[in-house]
Design a protein around this motif. Structure first.
Motif, PDB file in Angstrom:
ATOM      1  N   GLU A 201      47.726 -29.658   1.457  1.00  0.00           N
ATOM      2  CA  GLU A 201      48.389 -30.245   0.304  1.00  0.00           C
ATOM      3  C   GLU A 201      49.847 -30.582   0.613  1.00  0.00           C
ATOM      4  O   GLU A 201      50.347 -31.641   0.218  1.00  0.00           O
ATOM      5  N   GLU A 386      34.509 -22.506  -4.332  1.00  0.00           N
ATOM      6  CA  GLU A 386      34.977 -23.870  -4.092  1.00  0.00           C
ATOM      7  C   GLU A 386      35.930 -23.991  -2.905  1.00  0.00           C
ATOM      8  O   GLU A 386      35.971 -25.025  -2.238  1.00  0.00           O
ATOM      9  N   LYS A 390      34.427 -26.427   0.802  1.00  0.00           N
ATOM     10  CA  LYS A 390      35.295 -27.533   0.426  1.00  0.00           C
ATOM     11  C   LYS A 390      34.966 -28.786   1.203  1.00  0.00           C
ATOM     12  O   LYS A 390      34.856 -28.763   2.428  1.00  0.00           O
ATOM     13  N   VAL A 396      39.891 -31.973  -5.809  1.00  0.00           N
ATOM     14  CA  VAL A 396      39.495 -30.617  -6.183  1.00  0.00           C
ATOM     15  C   VAL A 396      38.529 -30.632  -7.359  1.00  0.00           C
ATOM     16  O   VAL A 396      37.597 -29.825  -7.436  1.00  0.00           O
ATOM     17  N   ASN A 399      35.151 -31.872  -6.055  1.00  0.00           N
ATOM     18  CA  ASN A 399      34.552 -30.856  -5.186  1.00  0.00           C
ATOM     19  C   ASN A 399      33.951 -29.730  -6.012  1.00  0.00           C
ATOM     20  O   ASN A 399      32.871 -29.220  -5.702  1.00  0.00           O
TER      21      ASN A 399
END
Length: 500
Positions: A201, A386, A390, A396, A399
């Protein structure tokens, strides 16, 4: 004549020490035009030492009171600059350049050798908070990290003063030895910043250059001073008001969910926030406090399997309709009892009813979850999975949906109670606290002589036993078990607890 004129180099020893700043070498470019000219021409020895010193734009100040001034540099580096300056990740000390300092090693062993258990959890939560800011999900409010560098390296430091109007606060550039900065306050935040920088990120959002933090560096610190600083910063004051913190926290995922869920319900203006009236027996305005409401929601949507920091922003749309339905159900069934103000000839509702107490409302949240377990259980499993499962090509949110669909396909359990059954039981149960079936679960209060404590019910003038209402796991579990059991109808009986 040589084609190249030999450049004059002014050594560090030629820069005068300033006694008002603990003997730090200060190049006064603000008052000395010749010093400024030489600095611009790059003729000072320290300007040719990029591997040993790191330049930091900062305000150098004398903090505190004489004769015990503290010499502190106050700066606002980017995330990457912060890591380059500090160099010391308190959760990974063995990887630190400069950790060879005896003071650093001693301070670490005394204050930072416990990055495990709850502190490890706090580190992960802080990292995720920072990542939410990096990805634009929230505004970051990061406190100042307060650090220090051992006096061992003080002689190498040089400050270039560019503005000296205020004798207690000089603005300029600090050439700081590239040695580790230990934290006297902000250790967990520092470790979280190190971890956050080393993420996908951060890379995708250029966080190293776009995120800024605030760093305070105290210079010329010995081991004793460091210990006093740590103790003074961490040992003063009292705990924060938890409900006030909850009230102000409307940016966290749980804070947002709670805010959206209570809108338009009976709870909207009846939550204790640490500043208004509380939730005592006689304080009837507020049904529960903010912290209890947060926990009620977590029980309803996860049966306690998710903690306050486990909820993320992309989870909110999945949980919102369930949490909203739960609160609306409580309002539909109990609102007529939650009277405020209390009529003159009646007792406050918390004095009479079990459903006025946090332990009962949390228990009902758990039962609600069981009535929706076929939908919520796969969602909780997907949330827990999660990160391990991934797909980096997906957002996100997408997913989570992908993992959730996988979990749904593998879930085949049947709910232990249906929503219709849950609603029917809520309406059928007798919730008066002094009924025998509730006293069997909660117990009762006693007088000093061991006899049962009693009170007079105002609207009937009857003497009844005072029930307990302890907000603990065993009470909550007992209520859940009884409502879910085949003998739940015993909760509908009207027999009162015997007075003797």
């Amino acid at each position: 004549m040589s084609m190249f004129q030999q450049r004059m180099i002014i050594t560090n020893d030629e820069i005068p020490r300033n006694d008002n700043y603990k003997g730090l070498r200060i190049l006064d470019c603000f008052n000395d035009a010749n010093a400024y000219k030489n600095y611009q021409q790059h003729v000072y020895q320290f300007q040719d030492n990029p591997t040993g010193l790191i330049p930091i734009r900062c305000t150098l100040s004398r903090k505190g009171s004489p004769p015990y001034y503290r010499l502190v540099a106050f700066c606002h580096p980017t995330l990457q600059q912060f890591v380059d300056i500090v160099r010391y990740d308190p959760s990974r000390p063995d990887a630190v350049v400069g950790y060879e300092s005896t003071e650093i090693q001693m301070a670490h062993k005394e204050t930072q050798s416990d990055f495990r258990g709850s502190k490890a959890s706090n580190l992960q939560n802080f990292k995720e908070y920072i990542l939410e800011g990096i990805t634009g999900d929230r505004t970051l409010f990061l406190p100042t990290v307060c650090g220090w560098q051992p006096d061992t390296y003080f002689d190498e430091a040089i400050f270039v003063s560019l503005d000296g109007v205020d004798p207690n606060a000089l603005y300029g550039i600090l050439y700081l030895p590239k040695r580790a900065i230990m934290q006297s306050d902000g250790q967990t935040q520092t470790a979280a910043l190190f971890r956050a920088l080393d993420t996908e990120e951060a890379l995708q959002n250029n966080a190293g250059n776009s995120v800024t933090v605030t760093l305070e560096i105290e210079l010329k610190v010995n081991g004793t001073m460091a210990g006093v600083s740590f103790a003074d910063r961490n040992g003063r004051g009292s705990k924060k008001n938890l409900n006030l913190v909850k009230k102000l926290d409307v940016a966290s995922p749980l804070g947002k969910l709670r805010h959206e869920v209570v809108l338009g319900t009976i709870f909207e203006h009846r939550l204790a926030d640490g500043r208004n009236t509380g939730t005592s027996v006689t304080a009837t305005t507020n049904i529960v406090d903010l912290n209890t409401m947060s926990l009620m929601i977590l029980e309803a949507v996860s049966n306690g399997r998710l903690g306050p920091n486990d909820l993320k922003h992309h989870h909110i749309p999945h949980f919102l309709p369930f949490a909203k339905e739960f609160l609306q159900l409580l309002e539909d069934v109990f609102a007529h009892d939650w009277k405020d103000p209390t009529p003159r000839n009646e007792d406050p509702y918390r004095k009479l009813y079990v459903h006025g107490w946090p332990f009962a409302l949390k228990a009902l949240g758990k039962v609600y979850y069981c009535a929706n377990e076929d939908v919520l259980a796969p969602l909780i499993s997907a949330i827990n999975d999660e990160l391990r499962n991934k797909d980096h090509r997906l957002s996100v949110s997408d997913n989570l949906i992908r993992v959730l669909n996988e979990e749904k396909s593998n879930y085949d359990k049947v709910n232990r109670i249906t929503m219709d059954e849950f609603k029917d039981r809520l309406r059928a149960i007798d919730w008066l606290r002094y009924r025998k079936h509730w006293i069997n679960i909660t117990g009762h209060s006693r007088n000093k002589d061991g006899t049962k404590r009693t009170f007079i019910v105002k609207n009937t003038n009857e003497e009844q036993v005072v029930a307990l209402a302890q907000n603990n796991a065993s009470f909550i579990s007992a209520v859940v078990s009884k409502i879910m059991s085949d003998t739940w109808t015993e909760l509908c009986q009207t027999e009162n607890e015997p007075l003797n």
